[in-house]
Design a protein around this motif. Structure first.
Motif, PDB file in Angstrom:
ATOM      1  N   GLU B   6     -33.065  35.056  23.401  1.00 46.77           N
ATOM      2  CA  GLU B   6     -32.209  36.238  23.450  1.00 46.77           C
ATOM      3  C   GLU B   6     -33.096  37.457  23.417  1.00 46.77           C
ATOM      4  OE1 GLU B   6     -28.266  35.261  21.004  1.00 46.77           O
ATOM      5  OE2 GLU B   6     -29.380  37.018  20.348  1.00 46.77           O
ATOM      6  N   GLU B   7     -32.653  38.504  24.006  1.00 43.06           N
ATOM      7  CA  GLU B   7     -33.443  39.726  23.913  1.00 43.06           C
ATOM      8  C   GLU B   7     -33.062  40.454  22.642  1.00 43.06           C
ATOM      9  OE1 GLU B   7     -34.403  40.909  28.454  1.00 43.06           O
ATOM     10  OE2 GLU B   7     -32.707  41.869  27.482  1.00 43.06           O
ATOM     11  N   MET B   8     -34.076  41.000  22.007  1.00 43.94           N
ATOM     12  CA  MET B   8     -33.816  41.667  20.733  1.00 43.94           C
ATOM     13  C   MET B   8     -33.776  43.172  20.954  1.00 43.94           C
ATOM     14  SD  MET B   8     -35.925  41.277  17.225  1.00 43.94           S
ATOM     15  CE  MET B   8     -37.436  42.121  17.546  1.00 43.94           C
ATOM     16  N   VAL B   9     -32.870  43.827  20.316  1.00 45.70           N
ATOM     17  CA  VAL B   9     -32.799  45.285  20.433  1.00 45.70           C
ATOM     18  C   VAL B   9     -33.393  45.882  19.175  1.00 45.70           C
ATOM     19  CG1 VAL B   9     -31.280  47.248  20.522  1.00 45.70           C
ATOM     20  CG2 VAL B   9     -30.772  45.265  21.881  1.00 45.70           C
ATOM     21  N   ASN B  11     -34.758  49.444  17.186  1.00 46.05           N
ATOM     22  CA  ASN B  11     -34.469  50.862  17.194  1.00 46.05           C
ATOM     23  C   ASN B  11     -35.632  51.628  16.576  1.00 46.05           C
ATOM     24  OD1 ASN B  11     -32.777  52.985  17.625  1.00 46.05           O
ATOM     25  ND2 ASN B  11     -31.963  52.916  15.573  1.00 46.05           N
ATOM     26  N   GLU B  26     -34.349  53.321  21.962  1.00 45.48           N
ATOM     27  CA  GLU B  26     -33.737  52.014  21.774  1.00 45.48           C
ATOM     28  C   GLU B  26     -34.505  51.055  22.663  1.00 45.48           C
ATOM     29  OE1 GLU B  26     -29.534  52.307  22.368  1.00 45.48           O
ATOM     30  OE2 GLU B  26     -29.580  50.230  23.088  1.00 45.48           O
ATOM     31  N   THR B  28     -35.430  47.317  24.118  1.00 47.87           N
ATOM     32  CA  THR B  28     -34.933  45.957  24.277  1.00 47.87           C
ATOM     33  C   THR B  28     -36.141  45.080  24.530  1.00 47.87           C
ATOM     34  OG1 THR B  28     -33.073  46.959  25.387  1.00 47.87           O
ATOM     35  CG2 THR B  28     -33.192  44.595  25.428  1.00 47.87           C
ATOM     36  N   ASP B  30     -38.256  41.331  24.774  1.00 48.05           N
ATOM     37  CA  ASP B  30     -38.229  39.904  25.026  1.00 48.05           C
ATOM     38  C   ASP B  30     -39.502  39.372  24.383  1.00 48.05           C
ATOM     39  OD1 ASP B  30     -38.654  37.921  28.048  1.00 48.05           O
ATOM     40  OD2 ASP B  30     -37.985  37.388  26.032  1.00 48.05           O
ATOM     41  N   ILE B  34     -41.531  44.624  26.441  1.00 48.28           N
ATOM     42  CA  ILE B  34     -40.376  45.519  26.524  1.00 48.28           C
ATOM     43  C   ILE B  34     -39.683  45.334  27.868  1.00 48.28           C
ATOM     44  CG2 ILE B  34     -39.753  47.936  26.553  1.00 48.28           C
ATOM     45  CD1 ILE B  34     -41.633  48.458  24.573  1.00 48.28           C
ATOM     46  N   THR B  35     -38.365  45.228  27.852  1.00 46.16           N
ATOM     47  CA  THR B  35     -37.635  45.141  29.114  1.00 46.16           C
ATOM     48  C   THR B  35     -36.891  46.429  29.420  1.00 46.16           C
ATOM     49  OG1 THR B  35     -35.892  44.075  27.901  1.00 46.16           O
ATOM     50  CG2 THR B  35     -37.318  42.665  29.178  1.00 46.16           C
ATOM     51  N   LYS B  36     -36.506  47.174  28.419  1.00 47.83           N
ATOM     52  CA  LYS B  36     -35.772  48.420  28.702  1.00 47.83           C
ATOM     53  C   LYS B  36     -35.970  49.393  27.552  1.00 47.83           C
ATOM     54  CE  LYS B  36     -31.176  48.657  28.768  1.00 47.83           C
ATOM     55  NZ  LYS B  36     -29.782  48.803  29.176  1.00 47.83           N
ATOM     56  N   ASP B 344     -38.509  54.981  30.509  1.00 52.59           N
ATOM     57  CA  ASP B 344     -38.064  53.646  30.883  1.00 52.59           C
ATOM     58  C   ASP B 344     -38.978  53.035  31.937  1.00 52.59           C
ATOM     59  OD1 ASP B 344     -35.067  52.199  32.315  1.00 52.59           O
ATOM     60  OD2 ASP B 344     -36.458  51.451  30.818  1.00 52.59           O
TER      61      ASP B 344
END
Lengths: 176, 371, 357
Positions: B6-9, B11, B26, B28, B30, B34-36, B344
């Motif tokens: 799962e991807e973790m968010v 902060n 914020e 996101t 993996d 970082i994915t986002k 981003d």
């Protein structure tokens, strides 16, 4: 480097079906008035044409013209009905060093215009700010939500001239 | 059989030692990649633009200081140039030269903060204090001129609020003489330090096409390889009388447009600013700095967009006047607001530790992001 | 030896043992920790072109005492979700791990806690407790970020133990003994008898060994820097990217114990490096006591030299902390596994060959 007249000529020749209004006599910055529903096609042309090549959007500002009818609403506050808002696009070509100002006029009561985010990514947050502070709806924007005000601010759009502050926001008293 | 991941968010909240202000990122993730990245701003929104509509034109100047509080002279200069164009007044030459000197000193001070805090984020605490020691001397120069160290209200419409102090030129020459070896020391300590280069080279590479499309300006754009500086390409004030270079990123330690390039362009810009200040002091004409200040400021109906090269990028003011003594609308095109959108794009595929390195090289000030 | 002295004094081996166990702690480590905190702040200040603490006492000497008083009277905050047993034990375990190493470090020729033959082996084994303490602290804090910091710290310590052990092995191979006391005794004489310059025997072997001893010293200094979590390897403890590391949730006395443990650890590894390479408590120039014929002066001089060398290496550690930036986690691991371990291994082999000559 093209002058304002040359750019106007190019636009007129390429878009014979669009009603432009050219204002070279405007005192400080000459501008072109484009109809609101055609702004994205015109901007795409401006960016991709090899002679114009406006590859950079410097600024996107919304202005509340405040030129409608002043009436009183049920709470007794003075609000405006009718009138227009204007959106100004400042474009620049880094390659050719020429600049252009494009203006769009929309209705004040339900403002809506096409988004140019797909053309210049710079417009993303500028349009979000115009939506947040003026309520202008940008069609086809990837992520249109408030940016400077809190995400759940439901009391209108602050930079409009007839904006009134609410009394309470989430239990906190707003005018202090 | 496959493992469900799962991807973790995560902060990086508004209060954080490394985000240079109240910015919420914020992330996101993996694993560690970082994915986002979604930046959330608005924590420092002080309604500058709405406020301008009820003040008179000169009253707006102290508020422009407070947007980018680390480069206040540049903010004032941008606004004042716009209003002077609307009024059509011409200021004396001495005023122009002093404005250039102040703007360049401010540029050095702002870059010192950017470099010092960048080093502190990476973990080198000492260059931070060295940079602030040099910045103190610049702030002393500002203090003897207009009485304030950080927020000046010095550049007025049509002139300046005070003339230069009699000791100013001598003290500035002393400062320059002592600053040049300090800059060399800073280079030895931080810029060419192997560990620093490992942390910043090839991190957050910004290609030129993307940069232009996203509207990036300032040292970030120059680090991606384009020689674009408003002081030369859309000249204002008396910058055309000076001889200086525009430093451009060259990919010396990694690729063109990585974080090390952005950092190095700032170091080189400080050297160029010193050249400009030396030339300006040598050519400083005499005159009266308050002679052209009009009694009543009431520009004609119209709108203008004026822009200056701030240390962080292009700062633009779109001023709409309706003929009265207050502006009808002032829209500020803040460089940090536009530059922050690139987070981003830059952070994808990097590790969490690199987000700090990238954010430090973008060099934002939340005061002007949120206004 | 001090043990015999105390035994004669008290007449009971238990009491003598107890006193000698407490002696390094109260006579040395606590004052040292107080001194080290102040030294760090003054060194940091002077490197950064400022003065450091100046107000408390003359030039800030009493600053640490003020800090301790502040920490002691702070509220001990324990969150509801924390695992209370582990939360309370973790600082104690970390401190014990660092402190237990002092039992076998010879401070002078008469002052040795426990004269065992397995000196270095014991130290390496017991400092493993520190890892357990850190992991417990990270887990019991019930904080996603503390756990991340604790795991990184554990990975770092474990990775950097290996080059340390390889270098220790090369010294052991060369000298044939694991006891730190014997190592110090072997380096008697003047400074050219120290192991960094090849060892006590004057032969071809000694001169051949010099470059490899130097490499070994550098490797072990860097590795022990990583083991005590000092910059450039201080990912777990600096205000790192997201967190404040495994001791975020601690306050008051428990936090003070972590801090004490860190400085004790710093001195312990400095002492080990000094003992293995730089002669331990031996003086580089011969003893004043010998030339003045006061043989009771010699152990005091040795104690002075030992403290001097230890503090010198601690000072270099602090100097590095305030000069260099921090390495990223993957670069840190790469430095250990890809660079230090192969070099240490090759070093070991070469030293082994030379010893056979």
């Amino acid at each position: 480097m093209k002058s304002f007249e040359e750019i106007s000529e190019l636009l007129k020749n390429n878009f014979s079906d669009i009603q432009f209004e050219f204002h070279p006599e405007a005192k400080f910055e000459p501008y072109i008035l484009v109809p609101a529903n055609k702004i994205d096609t015109v901007c795409l042309f401006l960016r991709d044409n090899n002679d114009l090549y406006f590859d950079s959007l410097i600024n996107l500002s919304a202005v509340d013209d405040f030129n409608g009818n002043k009436i009183k609403d049920p709470q007794g506050n003075e609000i405006m009905q009718g009138g227009t808002m204007s959106i100004y696009y400042h474009l620049e070509s880094i390659k050719f060093r020429h600049k252009l100002l494009v203006k769009v006029i929309v209705d004040r009561d339900n403002p809506s215009v096409n988004s140019v985010t797909s053309i210049w990514n710079c417009a993303n947050w500028h349009e979000r700010e115009a939506f947040d502070l003026f309520g202008i709806n940008f069609n086809n924007h990837p992520d249109l939500r408030r940016i400077l005000m809190p995400y759940d601010w439901e009391f209108g759009h602050p930079l409009k001239k007839d904006y009134q502050n609410p009394e309470f926001y989430q239990g906190m008293r707003v005018p202090y | 059989m496959s493992i469900k991941t799962e991807e973790m968010v995560l902060n990086m909240g508004p209060q954080h030692p490394s985000t240079h202000g109240v910015l919420r990122l914020e992330l996101t993730l993996d694993g560690e990649i970082i994915t986002k990245v979604v930046p959330h701003i608005g924590y420092l929104h002080r309604c500058f633009e709405k406020h301008c509509e009820v003040m008179t034109y000169p009253q707006v100047i102290p508020y422009t200081d407070r947007m980018d509080y680390l480069a206040a002279m540049g903010n004032e200069l941008g606004y004042v140039i716009g209003v002077e164009k609307l009024l059509g007044i011409q200021v004396p030459e001495r005023v122009e030269y002093i404005r250039v000197i102040m703007a360049e000193l401010q540029r050095i001070a702002s870059h010192l903060v950017a470099i010092g805090t960048y080093g502190a984020d990476i973990g080198a605490f000492t260059p931070f204090l060295y940079c602030f020691r040099d910045r103190e001397r610049i702030l002393n120069l500002f203090e003897i001129t207009c009485g304030a160290r950080l927020l000046y209200n010095y550049i007025w419409i049509g002139g300046l609020s005070h003339d230069l102090h009699p000791d100013f030129v001598r003290l500035t020459k002393e400062f320059i003489r002592e600053f040049k070896p300090n800059l060399k020391e800073l280079n030895n300590l931080l810029t060419f330090n192997k560990i620093f280069i490992d942390r910043t080279a090839n991190v957050g590479i910004l290609p030129l096409e993307t940069a232009i499309n996203f509207g990036i300006t300032g040292p970030m754009l120059r680090a991606s390889g384009l020689k674009w500086d408003l002081r030369k390409d859309d000249t204002y004030s008396v910058y055309d009388k000076f001889d200086f270079e525009i430093p451009v990123g060259s990919g010396k330690m990694g690729t063109v447009g990585d974080s090390w390039d952005r950092y190095y362009v700032r170091v080189l810009e400080m050297e160029e600013s010193i050249k400009i200040i030396e030339q300006a002091i040598a050519q400083l004409p005499d005159g009266d700095v308050t002679s052209a200040i009009p009694k009543k400021i009431k520009p004609p109906v119209g709108h203008i967009y004026s822009r200056v090269e701030n240390p962080r990028g292009e700062l633009g003011y779109f001023i709409v006047s309706d003929g009265s003594t207050s502006p009808f609308r002032v829209k500020v095109r803040a460089p940090s607001f536009v530059n922050l959108q690139i987070m981003d794009e830059l952070c994808r595929g990097h590790l969490v530790a690199d987000v700090i390195a990238i954010l430090g090289s973008v060099d934002i000030v939340l005061g002007e992001v949120d206004r | 030896m001090i043990y015999d002295f105390l035994y004669n004094l008290t007449g009971s081996s238990v009491l003598a043992g107890f006193l000698i166990a407490l002696l390094p702690l109260f006579a040395f480590i606590l004052p040292f920790a107080l001194f080290a905190v102040l030294l760090e702040r003054k060194v940091a200040g002077h490197i950064q072109d400022r003065l450091g603490p100046m107000r408390v006492g003359y030039h800030g000497i009493l600053q640490t005492i003020a800090d301790i008083i502040k920490l002691v009277q702070k509220e001990d905050i324990i969150a509801k979700e924390n695992d209370k047993l582990f939360f309370n034990i973790a600082p104690v375990l970390t401190f014990v791990g660092s402190y237990a190493a002092f039992a076998v470090i010879p401070f002078s020729s008469i002052f040795l806690g426990a004269k065992i033959d397995l000196g270095i082996f014991y130290i390496i084994a017991v400092t493993g407790l520190v890892v357990a303490g850190i992991l417990m602290a990270g887990w019991a804090s019930n904080n996603k970020y503390s756990l991340l910091g604790a795991m990184r710290s554990a990975a770092q310590i474990i990775s950097y133990e290996i080059p340390t052990i390889l270098v220790v092995l090369s010294i052991v191979m060369m000298t044939g003994t694991m006891s730190l006391f014997d190592l110090s005794e072997n380096q008697t004489g003047y400074f050219w008898n120290w192991y960094i310059l090849g060892g006590p025997s004057m032969s071809l072997q000694k001169f051949l060994l010099i470059p490899f001893m130097l490499i070994g010293f550098l490797i072990i200094y860097i590795s022990t820097l990583a083991e005590v979590n000092r910059t450039p390897f201080d990912i777990p403890e600096a205000e790192s990217e997201l967190v404040s590391g495994y001791h975020t949730e601690y306050s008051g006395m428990k936090f003070a114990m972590f801090f004490l443990a860190e400085y004790a650890n710093m001195f312990a590894v400095s002492a080990i490096v000094a003992t293995m390479f730089f002669g331990g408590y031996q003086s580089p120039f011969g003893y004043l006591g010998n030339s003045l014929n006061m043989s009771w002066l010699i152990p005091l001089e040795q104690f002075f030299w030992f403290i001097f060398k230890g503090i010198f290496f601690v000072f270099v550690q602090m100097w590095l902390r305030w000069t260099l930036p921090r390495l990223r986690v993957d670069q840190l691991m790469a430095a250990s596994w890809k660079y230090l371990i192969p070099i240490a291994f090759v070093n070991l082999l070469i030293i082994g060959f030379i010893t056979l000559i």
